[in-house]
Design an enzyme around this catalytic site. Sequence first.
Site, short mmCIF file in Angstrom:
data_model
loop_
_atom_site.label_atom_id
_atom_site.label_comp_id
_atom_site.label_asym_id
_atom_site.label_seq_id
_atom_site.Cartn_x
_atom_site.Cartn_y
_atom_site.Cartn_z
N SER A 147 0.79 -1.23 0.00
CA SER A 147 0.00 0.00 0.00
C SER A 147 0.82 1.28 0.00
O SER A 147 0.26 2.35 -0.25
CB SER A 147 -0.90 0.03 1.23
OG SER A 147 -2.15 -0.49 0.91
N LYS A 204 0.59 3.47 -2.91
CA LYS A 204 -0.58 4.34 -3.12
C LYS A 204 -0.20 5.82 -3.07
O LYS A 204 -0.84 6.66 -3.68
CB LYS A 204 -1.67 4.02 -2.09
CG LYS A 204 -2.27 2.63 -2.31
CD LYS A 204 -3.14 2.18 -1.17
CE LYS A 204 -3.74 0.80 -1.45
NZ LYS A 204 -4.35 0.16 -0.31
N TYR A 256 -1.74 -2.25 -10.89
CA TYR A 256 -1.88 -2.14 -9.43
C TYR A 256 -1.11 -3.26 -8.71
O TYR A 256 -0.37 -3.03 -7.76
CB TYR A 256 -3.36 -2.16 -9.06
CG TYR A 256 -3.62 -2.20 -7.57
CD1 TYR A 256 -3.52 -1.04 -6.80
CD2 TYR A 256 -3.92 -3.39 -6.92
CE1 TYR A 256 -3.72 -1.08 -5.43
CE2 TYR A 256 -4.13 -3.44 -5.55
CZ TYR A 256 -4.03 -2.29 -4.82
OH TYR A 256 -4.22 -2.33 -3.45
N TYR A 310 -4.38 2.99 7.64
CA TYR A 310 -5.64 2.23 7.61
C TYR A 310 -6.63 2.81 8.62
O TYR A 310 -6.61 4.02 8.88
CB TYR A 310 -5.38 0.74 7.87
CG TYR A 310 -4.37 0.12 6.94
CD1 TYR A 310 -4.58 0.13 5.56
CD2 TYR A 310 -3.23 -0.49 7.42
CE1 TYR A 310 -3.66 -0.45 4.70
CE2 TYR A 310 -2.31 -1.07 6.57
CZ TYR A 310 -2.53 -1.05 5.20
OH TYR A 310 -1.62 -1.62 4.36
N VAL A 335 0.97 -3.90 3.76
CA VAL A 335 0.89 -5.22 4.38
C VAL A 335 2.17 -6.05 4.21
O VAL A 335 2.28 -7.13 4.77
CB VAL A 335 -0.34 -6.04 3.91
CG1 VAL A 335 -1.64 -5.39 4.33
CG2 VAL A 335 -0.31 -6.27 2.40
N1 GLU Z 1 -1.54 -5.47 -2.57
C1 GLU Z 1 -2.30 -5.32 -1.37
C2 GLU Z 1 -3.76 -5.47 -1.68
O1 GLU Z 1 -4.17 -5.00 -2.68
C3 GLU Z 1 -2.02 -4.00 -0.76
C4 GLU Z 1 -2.75 -3.82 0.53
C5 GLU Z 1 -2.01 -3.08 1.56
O2 GLU Z 1 -0.79 -3.04 1.64
O3 GLU Z 1 -2.73 -2.48 2.34
O4 GLU Z 1 -4.52 -6.03 -0.96
#
Ligand code: GLU
Length: 305
Positions: free
Chosen positions: A61, A64, A189, A241, A259
């Site tokens: 994430s 992002k 993604y 989060y 994650v």
């Molecule tokens: N690739 C993970 C997903 O899409 C990223 C989620 C994350 O790091 O919060 O679920």
Amino acid sequence: MFNLLNTLVEKNREYGKEGKLASYIPALLEANPNDLGIYLVDSRGKEYYSGEYDKKFTMQSISKIVTLILAIRDNGRYNVFKKVDVEPTGMGFNSIVNLEASDTGKPYNPMINAGAIVTTSLIDGKDVEERFEKILDFMKAVTNNDKITVNESVYLSEKETGNRNRALAYFMKSTGALEGDVEEILDLYFKQCSIELTARDLARFGAVLANDGVIPWTNEKIIPKEVCRIVKTIMVTCGMYDASGEFAVNVGIPAKSGVGGGIIATVPRKYGIGIYGPALDDRGNSIAGINLIKDLSQELDLSIF
Ligand code: GLU
């Protein structure tokens, strides 16, 4: 500083035992839950580190932030925020219910999966390869590391098991919130989430954000100051989060977790910080990492509030 980091890493390492590796992406289960590392870059370019700061892990994430920056760079702020809001959700990063509940059909913010899938779709380029090259070039520049690349086995593992993300993307396609070829957008993604780096790389990226978008070691302005301000604000409100509020109270630093166990944090005009600790708490944040940065913030009085 080295002594302080060593003490805090050894003190907080034990939290790893209370956390769990992310298992919904099978390849992430290969990490060692006892690992904990930190890297700090200060405003004069001095670097400090302790623990497993040199171990590779995937951004997940944390990517992002990058797609938000590039989407704004390619489309302008107005056009990006026409398609994704900037409100915290209080729900999990891959929640589906919010999409149906939102009046506009827009994802709540660019730090949840739905929002990031939209920002990813807004990066210009003729195909997935060209768009991915832009993401990778940006990462190489802000980390001063030309070797950054994708972890193929994590990428394939995500692609194979990413049905929740497929559900989010196809739902948004059905409401018009997402435009373009869904499978191509998802492929990009999954790739960006699988970019592999270290706590050192994250700390350098954090130092660029702390320096208002100017790369300290080249003086190149890679992110406009105003975009940096927007990104850091969204990191505070949505970066950790559904624990972002608690993190703001206890730590008070713009940060984003993934994650894979990484945390990037940026203390305006002072420090870029990278942390790696793959055992996660129930919100998906590095459990030892959060405790480590909380201690560090208190020791060095880093809260921006
Ligand atoms: N690739 C993970 C997903 O899409 C990223 C989620 C994350 O790091 O919060 O679920």
